[in-house]
Design a protein around this motif. Structure first.
Motif, PDB file in Angstrom:
ATOM      1  N   LEU A   1      -1.836  -1.360  -9.408  1.00 17.35           N
ATOM      2  CA  LEU A   1      -2.312  -1.594  -8.042  1.00 17.35           C
ATOM      3  C   LEU A   1      -2.309  -0.329  -7.188  1.00 17.35           C
ATOM      4  O   LEU A   1      -2.755  -0.368  -6.046  1.00 17.35           O
ATOM      5  CB  LEU A   1      -1.469  -2.678  -7.365  1.00 17.35           C
ATOM      6  N   THR A   2      -1.816   0.793  -7.709  1.00 16.90           N
ATOM      7  CA  THR A   2      -1.927   2.035  -6.937  1.00 16.90           C
ATOM      8  C   THR A   2      -3.352   2.574  -6.964  1.00 16.90           C
ATOM      9  O   THR A   2      -3.706   3.437  -6.168  1.00 16.90           O
ATOM     10  CB  THR A   2      -0.966   3.127  -7.466  1.00 16.90           C
ATOM     11  N   ASN A   3      -4.164   2.083  -7.890  1.00 12.53           N
ATOM     12  CA  ASN A   3      -5.577   2.454  -7.944  1.00 12.53           C
ATOM     13  C   ASN A   3      -6.370   1.414  -7.170  1.00 12.53           C
ATOM     14  O   ASN A   3      -6.357   0.228  -7.511  1.00 12.53           O
ATOM     15  CB  ASN A   3      -6.057   2.515  -9.403  1.00 12.53           C
ATOM     16  N   SER A   4      -7.082   1.852  -6.156  1.00 13.59           N
ATOM     17  CA  SER A   4      -7.764   0.904  -5.277  1.00 13.59           C
ATOM     18  C   SER A   4      -8.894   0.163  -5.981  1.00 13.59           C
ATOM     19  O   SER A   4      -9.380  -0.846  -5.477  1.00 13.59           O
ATOM     20  CB  SER A   4      -8.309   1.619  -4.035  1.00 13.59           C
TER      21      SER A   4
ATOM     22  N   TRP B   1      -8.476   9.322  -0.217  1.00  8.01           N
ATOM     23  CA  TRP B   1      -9.457   9.626   0.816  1.00  8.01           C
ATOM     24  C   TRP B   1      -8.870  10.347   2.023  1.00  8.01           C
ATOM     25  O   TRP B   1      -9.589  10.683   2.952  1.00  8.01           O
ATOM     26  CB  TRP B   1     -10.133   8.333   1.297  1.00  8.01           C
TER      27      TRP B   1
ATOM     28  N   GLU C   1     -15.081  -4.925  -6.046  1.00 12.19           N
ATOM     29  CA  GLU C   1     -15.158  -6.269  -5.468  1.00 12.19           C
ATOM     30  C   GLU C   1     -16.172  -7.133  -6.213  1.00 12.19           C
ATOM     31  O   GLU C   1     -15.931  -8.330  -6.450  1.00 12.19           O
ATOM     32  CB  GLU C   1     -15.495  -6.190  -3.981  1.00 12.19           C
TER      33      GLU C   1
ATOM     34  N   ARG D   1      -9.422  -8.238  -4.357  1.00  5.75           N
ATOM     35  CA  ARG D   1     -10.028  -8.715  -3.100  1.00  5.75           C
ATOM     36  C   ARG D   1     -11.277  -9.555  -3.388  1.00  5.75           C
ATOM     37  O   ARG D   1     -11.458 -10.646  -2.840  1.00  5.75           O
ATOM     38  CB  ARG D   1     -10.376  -7.526  -2.207  1.00  5.75           C
TER      39      ARG D   1
ATOM     40  N   ASN E   1     -11.150   6.064  -5.465  1.00  2.00           N
ATOM     41  CA  ASN E   1      -9.834   5.503  -5.133  1.00  2.00           C
ATOM     42  C   ASN E   1      -9.509   5.794  -3.675  1.00  2.00           C
ATOM     43  O   ASN E   1      -9.357   6.950  -3.283  1.00  2.00           O
ATOM     44  CB  ASN E   1      -8.777   6.122  -6.052  1.00  2.00           C
ATOM     45  N   SER E   2      -9.370   4.761  -2.866  1.00  2.00           N
ATOM     46  CA  SER E   2      -9.125   4.954  -1.434  1.00  2.00           C
ATOM     47  C   SER E   2      -7.810   5.667  -1.160  1.00  2.00           C
ATOM     48  O   SER E   2      -7.635   6.260  -0.097  1.00  2.00           O
ATOM     49  CB  SER E   2      -9.141   3.605  -0.705  1.00  2.00           C
ATOM     50  N   ALA E   3      -6.883   5.651  -2.116  1.00  2.00           N
ATOM     51  CA  ALA E   3      -5.621   6.363  -1.942  1.00  2.00           C
ATOM     52  C   ALA E   3      -5.827   7.870  -1.866  1.00  2.00           C
ATOM     53  O   ALA E   3      -4.946   8.605  -1.424  1.00  2.00           O
ATOM     54  CB  ALA E   3      -4.662   6.030  -3.082  1.00  2.00           C
TER      55      ALA E   3
ATOM     56  N   VAL F   1      -7.318  -3.042  -6.542  1.00  2.30           N
ATOM     57  CA  VAL F   1      -7.182  -3.737  -5.260  1.00  2.30           C
ATOM     58  C   VAL F   1      -8.520  -4.368  -4.883  1.00  2.30           C
ATOM     59  O   VAL F   1      -8.579  -5.515  -4.426  1.00  2.30           O
ATOM     60  CB  VAL F   1      -6.712  -2.767  -4.158  1.00  2.30           C
ATOM     61  N   ASP F   2      -9.600  -3.617  -5.098  1.00  5.59           N
ATOM     62  CA  ASP F   2     -10.934  -4.155  -4.815  1.00  5.59           C
ATOM     63  C   ASP F   2     -11.257  -5.335  -5.724  1.00  5.59           C
ATOM     64  O   ASP F   2     -11.847  -6.334  -5.280  1.00  5.59           O
ATOM     65  CB  ASP F   2     -11.992  -3.061  -4.992  1.00  5.59           C
TER      66      ASP F   2
END
Length: 354
Positions: free
Chosen positions: A82-85, A294, A308, A92, A290-292, A88-89
């Motif tokens: 889950l550290t990779n967005s 950005w 998503e 979601r 990856n939003s982490a 997460v997407d």
């Protein structure tokens, strides 16, 4: 072909109503009537169907029944990290689609550990979720097969499993590597370093193949330098960045393509700390959006992974299989296409579209 003792030679997964009908020599509708309306079936026919059910060890898909009655409404989602967005997407998108169908989504992260992934799958199996969505990075066929043997469908996301007995939703990772490298080549960069780790991870392996294809397509005009590091996290990127910064200027690549955005951002930090300008001296980009990653001073070019959409498609495939009571479901392989996201790290601030 059916064996005389009722076993299905080479067949995968639990027996279904089609298998019962074939062994008993009747229609699927007759099998359904024996199970649901036995009073409508002649005694001799009912006896043949019941014997076939016993031989095959068939049990009715209670999940499909529960779906229609509204009793079973849970989906388990296991992601590798889950550290990779991206994941997460995926979560979601899966949650939004599940909620739209009155389902709940239960989420677990394996933290890049196959044993932890297996424990989460076992928990969801014992908790009797309706089905499971799995986003692994390595082959997990034995784990998947175990869950499916217990009558729970599994949809695999972001990994092209060799197991044919599951639906899959994929991003074209080879295409992702190709369009990332092609972007750098189109900018006129002629010495490209590809920084990666864990080539045993299928997405990494596929992106590397795409990068090589783009460089080969350019003929001898572009040189590819493959630089492997210890992991896919910032420490690995920092190590790679220091090695790149330490190269003589005439040997240093004029572009770096990191297989993940976290690697790319750490590389940018090390290059700028060494007085090397990004992107003027060295263009740098990632490959998983990856939003982490950005939040750096130099916005990072990357490749969108359609997370998503993967999550939504996975739920749709899972529900399609769950709602199939009669065994007619056909597993599907959905392949989504990535797209380039261009930012300052490859084209400079003045060229970024407003």
């Amino acid at each position: 072909m059916m064996r005389k003792n009722g076993a299905r030679g080479g067949a995968a997964g639990p027996p279904n109503m089609h298998h019962v009908a074939e062994l008993a020599g009747v229609s699927v509708a007759t099998v359904s009537n024996v199970l649901n309306h036995p009073e409508k079936v002649a005694g001799s026919t009912r006896s043949k169907v019941e014997k076939a059910i016993e031989q095959l060890g068939f049990t009715l898909n209670q999940t499909a029944r529960a779906l229609r009655s509204g009793d079973a409404r849970s989906i388990g989602l296991v992601v590798i990290d889950l550290t990779n967005s991206l994941f997460v997407d995926v979560a979601r998108g899966a949650q939004e689609q599940a909620q739209s169908q009155a389902f709940t989504l239960q989420l677990a992260s394996a933290n890049n550990d196959l044993a932890v992934q297996d424990a989460h799958l076992s928990f969801f199996d014992s908790a009797r979720v309706s089905g499971v969505i799995l986003a692994p990075m390595q082959e997990s066929d034995e784990q998947i097969a175990r869950v499916r043997r217990h009558g729970r469908p599994v949809v695999v996301v972001n990994f092209d499993s060799k197991l044919t007995d599951s639906c899959r939703v994929l991003i074209d990772n080879e295409r992702a590597g190709y369009i990332a490298a092609k972007h750098l080549i189109d900018l006129g960069r002629t010495r490209i370093a590809f920084v990666a780790a864990h080539d045993d991870y299928q997405p990494v392996h596929d992106r590397r193949r795409g990068v090589r294809a783009a460089v080969e397509e350019a003929g001898g005009a572009v040189t590819l330098i493959e630089l492997d590091t210890v992991d896919l996290d910032p420490p690995g990127g920092a190590d790679a960045g220091r090695r790149l910064a330490g190269m003589p200027e005439q040997e240093r690549p004029d572009a770096v393509l990191a297989v993940t955005d976290l690697l790319a951002m750490a590389i940018i930090n090390e290059l700028t700390n060494a007085g090397i300008s990004v992107p003027e001296d060295v263009a740098v980009m990632g490959c998983d959006h990856n939003s982490a990653a950005w939040g750096g001073a130099i916005p990072l070019s990357s490749v969108s992974m359609q997370g998503e959409e993967m999550g939504r498609a996975a739920v749709d495939l899972l529900l399609g299989e769950l709602r199939d009571e009669h065994g007619g479901h056909v597993h599907r392989r959905v392949l989504l296409q990535p797209h380039l996201v261009v930012r300052e790290s490859t084209i400079g601030r003045e060229r970024v579209p407003v």
